[in-house]
Design an enzyme around this catalytic site. Structure first.
Site, PDB file in Angstrom:
ATOM      1  N   HIS A 372       0.848  -1.193   0.000  1.00  0.00           N
ATOM      2  CA  HIS A 372       0.000   0.000   0.000  1.00  0.00           C
ATOM      3  C   HIS A 372       0.877   1.235   0.000  1.00  0.00           C
ATOM      4  O   HIS A 372       0.631   2.200  -0.712  1.00  0.00           O
ATOM      5  CB  HIS A 372      -0.872   0.088   1.242  1.00  0.00           C
ATOM      6  N   ARG A 478      -7.097   1.475 -12.382  1.00  0.00           N
ATOM      7  CA  ARG A 478      -7.027   0.303 -11.501  1.00  0.00           C
ATOM      8  C   ARG A 478      -7.861   0.591 -10.253  1.00  0.00           C
ATOM      9  O   ARG A 478      -7.353   1.134  -9.274  1.00  0.00           O
ATOM     10  CB  ARG A 478      -5.575   0.023 -11.115  1.00  0.00           C
ATOM     11  N   GLU A 613      -5.282 -11.597 -20.384  1.00  0.00           N
ATOM     12  CA  GLU A 613      -4.155 -11.782 -19.477  1.00  0.00           C
ATOM     13  C   GLU A 613      -3.824 -13.248 -19.240  1.00  0.00           C
ATOM     14  O   GLU A 613      -2.880 -13.562 -18.534  1.00  0.00           O
ATOM     15  CB  GLU A 613      -4.466 -11.158 -18.105  1.00  0.00           C
ATOM     16  N   ASP A 637       0.421  -9.779 -16.502  1.00  0.00           N
ATOM     17  CA  ASP A 637      -0.132 -11.081 -16.139  1.00  0.00           C
ATOM     18  C   ASP A 637      -0.013 -12.085 -17.271  1.00  0.00           C
ATOM     19  O   ASP A 637       0.217 -13.270 -17.027  1.00  0.00           O
ATOM     20  CB  ASP A 637      -1.597 -10.949 -15.715  1.00  0.00           C
ATOM     21  N   ARG A 647       5.250 -13.094 -11.111  1.00  0.00           N
ATOM     22  CA  ARG A 647       5.810 -11.791 -11.458  1.00  0.00           C
ATOM     23  C   ARG A 647       6.428 -11.058 -10.276  1.00  0.00           C
ATOM     24  O   ARG A 647       7.087 -10.036 -10.439  1.00  0.00           O
ATOM     25  CB  ARG A 647       4.752 -10.917 -12.152  1.00  0.00           C
ATOM     26  N   CYS A 684      -1.932  -2.507 -22.080  1.00  0.00           N
ATOM     27  CA  CYS A 684      -1.863  -1.676 -20.872  1.00  0.00           C
ATOM     28  C   CYS A 684      -0.891  -2.222 -19.835  1.00  0.00           C
ATOM     29  O   CYS A 684      -0.741  -1.635 -18.770  1.00  0.00           O
ATOM     30  CB  CYS A 684      -3.245  -1.506 -20.261  1.00  0.00           C
TER      31      CYS A 684
HETATM   32  C1  PEP Z   1      -1.355  -6.440 -16.462  1.00  0.00           C
HETATM   33  O1  PEP Z   1      -1.511  -7.534 -15.925  1.00  0.00           O
HETATM   34  O2  PEP Z   1      -0.573  -6.231 -17.390  1.00  0.00           O
HETATM   35  C2  PEP Z   1      -2.137  -5.276 -15.993  1.00  0.00           C
HETATM   36  C3  PEP Z   1      -2.145  -4.142 -16.635  1.00  0.00           C
HETATM   37  O3  PEP Z   1      -2.815  -5.436 -14.821  1.00  0.00           O
HETATM   38  P1  PEP Z   1      -2.100  -5.377 -13.389  1.00  0.00           P
HETATM   39  O4  PEP Z   1      -0.655  -5.018 -13.599  1.00  0.00           O
HETATM   40  O5  PEP Z   1      -2.845  -4.353 -12.619  1.00  0.00           O
HETATM   41  O6  PEP Z   1      -2.304  -6.757 -12.907  1.00  0.00           O
HETATM   42 MG    MG Z   2      -3.216  -7.817 -14.640  1.00  0.00          MG
END
Ligand code: PEP
Ligand code: MG
Length: 749
Positions: A372, A478, A613, A637, A647, A684
Site C-alpha cells: 500500500h 485500476r 491476461e 499477467d 511476477r 496496458c
Molecule cells: C497487467 O496484468 O498487465 C495489468 C495491466 O494489470 P495489473 O498489472 O494491474 O495486474
Molecule cells: Mg493484470
C-alpha cells in the site's frame, strides 16, 4: 416525504457531517434516526446493531418508540421483520405489519399503533452491521420510492454506523506489544527492491511504531491535568482535519477514505471517557492515554476478523498524535522535512503525513502494509525502497543515506564520487523535466499513422502527470487502489465520490474502468480470505467479484452512476472464458436495470471490454473478440501466466521474459482476433512503456497504448522514429524466431 433528490443528497451529507461533529456515539445514532424520520416523514425510525457472537440484533436508537426500549429490545437474526431483512439481506416492506406472520410484537415499546413497516439491512461489503427501520401509523404508507431512498441513505451511513458499533463494543485493557529492536551492524550498501522510483540523499531518521510508551515519558516538565487532555484532543482533531484538507486537493481519494475514520475514533465518548475517568482517579493524563489506547490496540489485535484487527493501526495513529500533543512535542510537523525516513513499516496515513512534511525518501523493511505504502509513494512522488536489512533500524540519527529508487539500492554514508554521480544523473533528469512542453497532443509514427497514448491511473493523484503529458484519456483505471489503501471495503457511495471526481477531472476524455482486481499481490488487509497457497492462481480479480456479488454490484453501480457525468468504458480483469465474460456482463446489465428502477441517474449501457491476461483467453481470443467491445492486453499477467513465472518472485525474475517467443506469438494472435472483428485493442501492461517493444507492437497492429504517464514522452518519441512497413517486417522476423538468443539479438537487448 420530501421528493427532491438534491435535498436528499444534502441531508445525507449533513448526516455524514455528524460523523465528525458528535462527541458521543449514542447521540450520533440518535441524531441519525431523528433526521431520517423527519426527512422520510415517518413516525418511527430505529437503528438496530447486529452482534455476530450472539447472533442478535439490539435496538440502539429510536425516534418514535419508547425511549427506554433502547438497549433492551433484542431480536435473533431472522426473527421478526427486522431480523428477516438482515438475514435475507434485502428490504422488507409491509403495508400492515401485524398481518405478517413474521411480525414480532414487543410489549411496552409503544409499537401497537404503527401499521406500515420498512426494514433495510445495513451492510458493509459482506458483513452484517445491523438494520434500520421506518414505521408509520398509516396503512400502506411506504412506496417503492421510500424503499429506494431509505436504502441509499442506509448505504451512505453504513461506514459511520459500523465505526460507531465498533467503538461501542470495545472493552478492557490488555498488554501492548513492545517493539523489538534489531541488532546494529556496520552498513555501507544495501540491496533492496524499488517501491517507488527516484533519487534522494539526506539524513536518515528511524521511525519506530508504536511509540506511546516512549512518548508518555517524553518532554513533560509539568504536571498535566484534565484540561491539558481536553486541549490535546482538540488540537489532535484540528490537526487531523487540516491534514485531511491539505491532502484532499492532491490525493482526494485517499484522504477522504483514511482520515474520517480517525476523526470519529478521536471523538468517541467511550474512549475519551475512559481516559477522563482514569485522570479523575489520580492517573496522569499521559498514563491514561497510554493505558486506554493500548487497551484498544490490544483488543483489536485479538480480533479474529481481519477488518477489525486492521483498525488497531488507526488507533495507534490517533493515539500517537494525541500523546504528542499532550506531551507538548510540537516539532512533529517538520521533523522529517528533507530527511530519509527508515521504518519497520508505515501506514498509508504515515506516508501521506510524511509527504506533507516534505520527506525526501522512505525505506521500509518488509511488512504487512508495504505494498500500500509503495503504491502511495509512487503517486506522491517519493522514492521508496523496501529492504530487509534490520540493521537499518539502528542507524544513528544524522547518518547520510542515498536512495537510488530506480535500482532499489541504498548507500549508507555514500562516498563523494557516488553522490556526485547521482547528482549529475538527477540534474539530467530534471533537465528532461521540461519535457512536458515538448509532448505533442497527438502521437504519430514517422509515416503519419495515428497512435493513441493513454494513461494508467492507480490513484487520482496520478492524473496530474497524465494531464501534464497530454494523455488522451485513461486506458486503465485500476479501481482496486482505493480498496487497498483503506482498512475496509468502500461503500458504493464512497466509490461513487471518487469515480465521479475522476470523470469530472478528465472532462469528457475516454476512461476505461477496470473492475476490482484484488488477490495475487494486491491483498486487502481487512478481507479474511482463506490463506491460499498460490494466491496468483486463487480467488483473484473477476473470480473474486463474481464470488462476492454484493461487492461487485456496489462497484458497478458506482461506476455506472459516475458515467452519468460523462460516459465511461468498463472492462473485466483476468477473464478466462466466454462464460465468465457473460456472467460479469450480466451483472452490469442487472445493475443498469436496478438503477433505472431506482430512478438513480446513470449512464447508458457502456462499452464492455475484456483484459486479455491468460493463456485461456488467448485460446478464446476470436470468441471473446466477437462478444466484447474491446480488448486491453495486460502483459504483466499474460507473461506471468504464459510462462508460469510469478511476477513478484525475485528468484525467478530472470525467467520473466516479455519477448519469449510464446508471448510474442500470443500477442499476435490476440491482435489478429481483435482486428478481425474490428475491435479496438490496447496494451496496458508494462510492455507498453518499454521502448524496446514498441516497434513489435506497432508491427502486429497495435495502435493504442496505456501506460504509466511518466513514460509517455519517451514512447511518443520512439513512435515518431518508427514507420509501419519496417515495424511489420520487424514483427514478422521476431515471430518467425523460436529461440531467445536470436530474438534478443534482433531486439538489441
Ligand atoms: C497487467 O496484468 O498487465 C495489468 C495491466 O494489470 P495489473 O498489472 O494491474 O495486474
Ligand atoms: Mg493484470
Amino acid at each position: 416525504m420530501n421528493h427532491d433528490h438534491s435535498k436528499l443528497i444534502c441531508d445525507i451529507s449533513e448526516l455524514t457531517a455528524l460523523f465528525t461533529d458528535t462527541g458521543n456515539l449514542d447521540s450520533l445514532l440518535q441524531k441519525i434516526v431523528e433526521m431520517i424520520a423527519l426527512h422520510m416523514s415517518a413516525d418511527v425510525c430505529s437503528i438496530y446493531l447486529y452482534y455476530e457472537n450472539t447472533n442478535e440484533l439490539l435496538l440502539k436508537a429510536t425516534r418514535g418508540l419508547a425511549p427506554d426500549s433502547v438497549g433492551k429490545v433484542r431480536l435473533k437474526l431472522g426473527e421478526g421483520l427486522t431480523g428477516k431483512a438482515l438475514m435475507e439481506l434485502r428490504p422488507v416492506c409491509e403495508g400492515d405489519a401485524s398481518a405478517n406472520p413474521a411480525f414480532r410484537h414487543f410489549t411496552g415499546i409503544g409499537e401497537e399503533k404503527f401499521c406500515s413497516f420498512l426494514a433495510v439491512p445495513i451492510l458493509r461489503g459482506q458483513s452484517r452491521i445491523g438494520a434500520m427501520t421506518l414505521q408509520s401509523e398509516k396503512k400502506n404508507y411506504f412506496t417503492p420510492e421510500h424503499v429506494n431512498i431509505f436504502r441509499a441513505v442506509t448505504s451512505q451511513l453504513a461506514n459511520t454506523i459500523e465505526m460507531a458499533k465498533l467503538l461501542m463494543s470495545l472493552e478492557q485493557p490488555a498488554a501492548v506489544e513492545k517493539t523489538v529492536v534489531a541488532a546494529q551492524s556496520a552498513l555501507k550498501f544495501i540491496k533492496g527492491r524499488s517501491g517507488a522510483e527516484g533519487f534522494a540523499i539526506g539524513e536518515g531518521v528511524v521511525v519506530a511504531l508504536p511509540t506511546l510508551e516512549s512518548l508518555a515519558m517524553n518532554g513533560v516538565h509539568k504536571t498535566l491535568t484534565l484540561k491539558d487532555l481536553h486541549a490535546a484532543v482538540l488540537e489532535t482533531e484540528n490537526q487531523l482535519k487540516s491534514l485531511q484538507q491539505a491532502i484532499e486537493t492532491k490525493l482526494f481519494d485517499v484522504a477522504s477514505l483514511i482520515f474520517s475514520a480517525q476523526i470519529l475514533m478521536l471523538k468517541d465518548q467511550a474512549m475519551l471517557g475512559a481516559m477522563e475517568d482514569l485522570v479523575n482517579n489520580g492517573v496522569s493524563p499521559q498514563d491514561a492515554v497510554r493505558e486506554v489506547v493500548t487497551s484498544y490496540v490490544a483488543r483489536f489485535n485479538r480480533m479474529t476478523n481481519a477488518f477489525l484487527r486492521e483498525k488497531q493501526f488507526d488507533v495507534i495513529d490517533v493515539g500517537r498524535r494525541l500523546m504528542e500533543n499532550l506531551t507538548g512535542k510540537h516539532d512533529r510537523e517538520d521533523q522529517y522535512a528533507r530527511k530519509i525516513v527508515i521504518a519497520r513499516e508505515l501506514l498509508p496515513s504515515d506516508a501521506l503525513k510524511l509527504s506533507s512534511q516534505g520527506v525526501l525518501g522512505i525505506v521500509i523493511l518488509s511488512g504487512g502494509v508495504t505494498s500500500h505504502v509503495a503504491v502511495l509513494a509512487r503517486s506522491i512522488n517519493i522514492p521508496l525502497i523496501v529492504a530487509e536489512e534490520r540493521g537499518l533500524l539502528n542507524i544513528p540519527a544524522g547518518t547520510m543515506i542515498l536512495l537510488d529508487g530506480e535500482q532499489g539500492n541504498i548507500y549508507v554514508n555514500p562516498a563523494d564520487d557516488v553522490v556526485k554521480t547521482f547528482k549529475e544523473k538527477e540534474t539530467a533528469r530534471k533537465d528532461a523535466g521540461n519535457i512536458a512542453a515538448q509532448v505533442k497532443v497527438k502521437t504519430f509514427t514517422r509515416d503519419g499513422a495515428a497512435v493513441t497514448l493513454m494513461a494508467n491511473i492507480n490513484l487520482l493523484g496520478d492524473l496530474a502527470v497524465a494531464k501534464e503529458y497530454k494523455a488522451e484519456g485513461v486506458g486503465l483505471y485500476r479501481t482496486e487502489f482505493p480498496f487497498i489503501v483503506r482498512s475496509d471495503f468502500p461503500t458504493e457511495e464512497e466509490q461513487y465520490v471518487i469515480y465521479a471526481k475522476l470523470v469530472e477531472t478528465m472532462k469528457g476524455l475516454p476512461i476505461t474502468f477496470r473492475t476490482l482486481d484484488v488477490g495475487g499481490d494486491k491483498i486487502l488487509s481487512y478481507y479474511d480470505n482463506v490463506k491460499e497457497p498460490n494466491p496468483f492462481l486463487g480467488l483473484r480479480s473477476i473470480r473474486f467479484s463474481l464470488r462476492h456479488k454484493d461487492i461487485f454490484v456496489q462497484q458497478v453501480r458506482a461506476i455506472l452512476r459516475a458515467g452519468a457525468i460523462s460516459p465511461v468504458q468498463l472492462m473485466f480483469p483476468m477473464i478466462s472464458s466466454l462464460d465468465e465474460f457473460h456472467a460479469a456482463r450480466t451483472v452490469v446489465v442487472e445493475c443498469m436495470e436496478q438503477l433505472e428502477k431506482d430512478g438513480i441517474p446513470h449512464m447508458a449501457l457502456p462499452q464492455i471490454g475484456v483484459m486479455i491476461e491468460l493463456p485461456s483467453a488467448v485460446e478464446m481470443a476470436d470468441d471473446l473478440a466477437r462478444e466484447a467491445a474491446f480488448f486491453s492486453v495486460g502483459t504483466n499477467d499474460l507473461i506471468q501466466y504464459m510462462l508460469a513465472v510469478d511476477r513478484t518472485n525475485q528468484n525467478v525474475a530472470d525467467l520473466y521474459v516479455p519477448h519469449h517467443p510464446s508471448v510474442l506469438r500470443a500477442l499476435k494472435r490476440i491482435a489478429d482476433a481483435a482486428l478481425k472483428y474490428d475491435r479496438s485493442i490496447s496494451v496496458c501492461g508494462d510492455m507498453a512503456h518499454d521502448t524496446r517493444y514498441v516497434s513489435f507492437l506497432i508491427g502486429i497492429g497495435i495502435r493504442s497504448f496505456s501506460l504509466d504517464a511518466r513514460y509517455l514522452p519517451r514512447i511518443q518519441e520512439r513512435l515518431a522514429a518508427i514507420d509501419l512497413v519496417s515495424a511489420q517486417r520487424f514483427a514478422a522476423r521476431l515471430l518467425a524466431m523460436d529461440g531467445l538468443a536470436a530474438i534478443e539479438k534482433e531486439l538489441a537487448l
